[in-house]
Design a protein around this motif. Sequence first.
Motif, PDB file in Angstrom:
ATOM      1  N   SER A 101       0.854  -1.195   0.000  1.00 19.84           N
ATOM      2  CA  SER A 101       0.000   0.000   0.000  1.00 19.84           C
ATOM      3  C   SER A 101       0.884   1.238   0.000  1.00 19.84           C
ATOM      4  O   SER A 101       2.010   1.215   0.498  1.00 19.84           O
ATOM      5  N   GLU A 103       0.925   5.375   0.908  1.00 17.30           N
ATOM      6  CA  GLU A 103       0.298   6.521   1.558  1.00 17.30           C
ATOM      7  C   GLU A 103       0.965   7.795   1.050  1.00 17.30           C
ATOM      8  O   GLU A 103       2.189   7.868   0.968  1.00 17.30           O
ATOM      9  N   ALA A 120      -7.376   4.431  -3.557  1.00 19.88           N
ATOM     10  CA  ALA A 120      -8.412   3.819  -2.721  1.00 19.88           C
ATOM     11  C   ALA A 120      -9.288   4.877  -2.068  1.00 19.88           C
ATOM     12  O   ALA A 120     -10.368   4.570  -1.575  1.00 19.88           O
ATOM     13  N   SER A 126      -4.282   7.374  -0.464  1.00 17.59           N
ATOM     14  CA  SER A 126      -3.928   5.975  -0.226  1.00 17.59           C
ATOM     15  C   SER A 126      -4.190   5.149  -1.475  1.00 17.59           C
ATOM     16  O   SER A 126      -5.147   5.395  -2.214  1.00 17.59           O
ATOM     17  N   PHE A 127      -3.319   4.162  -1.685  1.00 15.39           N
ATOM     18  CA  PHE A 127      -3.409   3.284  -2.847  1.00 15.39           C
ATOM     19  C   PHE A 127      -3.181   1.848  -2.388  1.00 15.39           C
ATOM     20  O   PHE A 127      -2.227   1.572  -1.651  1.00 15.39           O
ATOM     21  N   ASN A 128      -4.048   0.957  -2.815  1.00 15.00           N
ATOM     22  CA  ASN A 128      -3.841  -0.469  -2.594  1.00 15.00           C
ATOM     23  C   ASN A 128      -3.215  -1.042  -3.864  1.00 15.00           C
ATOM     24  O   ASN A 128      -3.832  -1.031  -4.932  1.00 15.00           O
ATOM     25  N   LEU A 129      -1.999  -1.538  -3.739  1.00 12.04           N
ATOM     26  CA  LEU A 129      -1.222  -1.919  -4.911  1.00 12.04           C
ATOM     27  C   LEU A 129      -1.093  -3.435  -5.013  1.00 12.04           C
ATOM     28  O   LEU A 129      -1.143  -4.144  -4.006  1.00 12.04           O
ATOM     29  N   ASN A 161       4.166   0.765   2.327  1.00 11.98           N
ATOM     30  CA  ASN A 161       4.057  -0.301   3.321  1.00 11.98           C
ATOM     31  C   ASN A 161       3.932  -1.642   2.600  1.00 11.98           C
ATOM     32  O   ASN A 161       3.210  -1.747   1.598  1.00 11.98           O
ATOM     33  N   TYR A 162       4.591  -2.670   3.136  1.00 11.09           N
ATOM     34  CA  TYR A 162       4.543  -3.966   2.470  1.00 11.09           C
ATOM     35  C   TYR A 162       5.018  -5.061   3.416  1.00 11.09           C
ATOM     36  O   TYR A 162       5.573  -4.808   4.488  1.00 11.09           O
TER      37      TYR A 162
END
Length: 590
Positions: A101, A103, A120, A126-129, A161-162
Amino acid sequence: MDDQILDDQARSDIPQDFSKPEPVWKNFIKKNKVIIASALAVVLIIGIFWFFLSRSSTSNPPQSQNVILLVKGPNQITSGNEAEYTVVYRNGENADLVGVSLEMLYPTGFKFKSATPAPASSTGSSFNLPILKQGEDGTVVIRGKLSGSTSEEKEIRARLNYRLSNFNSEFVVSESIHTTILAPNLVLDINGPVDVVNGQDTTFSVTITNVSGNQFENLAIQLVFPVGFSFTSSTIRATKNNNYWVLGLLETGNSQSLDITGSFTGADREEKLVRADLGQIISNNFAPQIVSTASFRVIPSSLALTITAQPQSYVKLGDTITYKLAYMNRGSIGLSNLVIDVTLNGPVLELSRVSASNAIINGSQLTWKAATLSNLSILSPNERGEITFTVPLKQQLTSNLKNQTIRASASISSDEITNPTRAGDSELKLISNLDLSITGDYVSGAAPMQVGQTTVFAMTLLLSNLSNDLINTEVVASIPLPSSAWKNVIIPDSESGRLSYDPNSGKIKWKIGDLVAFTGKFTPALKVTFQLAVTPTESDRGKTMTLLSDLFATGTDTFVNQIIESVKTSLVTVTSINDEVMNLKGTSVE
């Protein structure tokens, strides 16, 4: 039990309210209870603070040195204009990145407009990748307007974040970029509806405002439309290509608007991005200065139409294209008196041979209506239908246009929906064509050919190309003769660096490389001659000698991005070269 220590007299002398004295520490607490309570409160506060401090310091996710995050964007921008920031993240780990994700933290004065992929959240924070495989890169492009005071520095921060696929801990990597705000001069905006009906015309405006103290001259604007956009009209006549306008002079404090009408086609809820570049014409060249974008979301139309073609991507001269029109009522009420229009465009179309049942054909225009096709009288909700027609292509080119396309546009309307709904255009590319010919001439030696005696032939290759430029062009052939047959005589000498013979494989290769369109049509065909010395053996007596085999040319069409190949010649013999001397003397070995 009687008290044996005190007698009755002594016991009577003790006061009735007598009690044992309290310990000293209890007296101390009573006298100093306020001070003690305050001290305990301070200790408690310190303990709580230390607990949360130590907890927060240990809860931050660890950082990986092998996952790289980079934010790219402008170092400077005029206030109120649009900036594009590209976030690139690279997986240098030996495992996949999962649960990825992104931010984004934007500064004050930043107005989010759009992003690819879609965020998102509506604010673009925010992005959900997707999963990122090891060794691969991912990209997020963010667009927004940035405003602020002159010389103010704006910081945009990114946090990735991962988790690793082989490790359960959370990881984080952060990066930022700084952009300095410059004094505003020109402001560019695109305004239009957020939602657009699939295939139906919509209008949006491009507005330029001069907020500086100076006038601007030689202004021009260029638009980049997405795939699936069909231009209809504009309030200012386009200077070229329906996407470029010369605007001229813009005085201080003035604005100028350009309204564009066209249709977007695409999947339901698909985002379509329009980009506008504003610049000045300097030395007859367009120099873009600022950019603005707008995102339009496609929503379904009640009346849907698609057009598809077979073949699907490219065609060659002499082909016949089969088109299919598919229409459907996606609404809740019946539709009456439908009209379907198709426009064909392409210089290689054989319009006089179009086959379209129940259509009214007028040159490149085809129309179906209820009067010619009864199925179009009423179309009930969820009802659908199909129409097919064919269009042949010419056998030969009649123009010198490079990179030709065949385009079919279609629209549908009804009494209830008078604003036509357009289908996405069908576009096919015309692939080029390689033509390779071979001739042979008797040069010297035995004629007719004799066992044990040498005959020399001059073999000439002639190569032509049709309508598109080619790269990696080469001619290959096999010489089914002893290596001594190759005399290494090449004419002209300029081709000796490109034509070679490999005695191990017995093959010749003519490595041409780039071959421009219309070689052999509007410019001379490419030509090379080489000599073969043929000495028949006893086993060849009474036979016709084979000089070459498996002769063909290949090249990559740069317009279609496909490898094309000439017709292969399996055998080249003394008979097939049709040489006058050999035909007279005899083509068989004696």
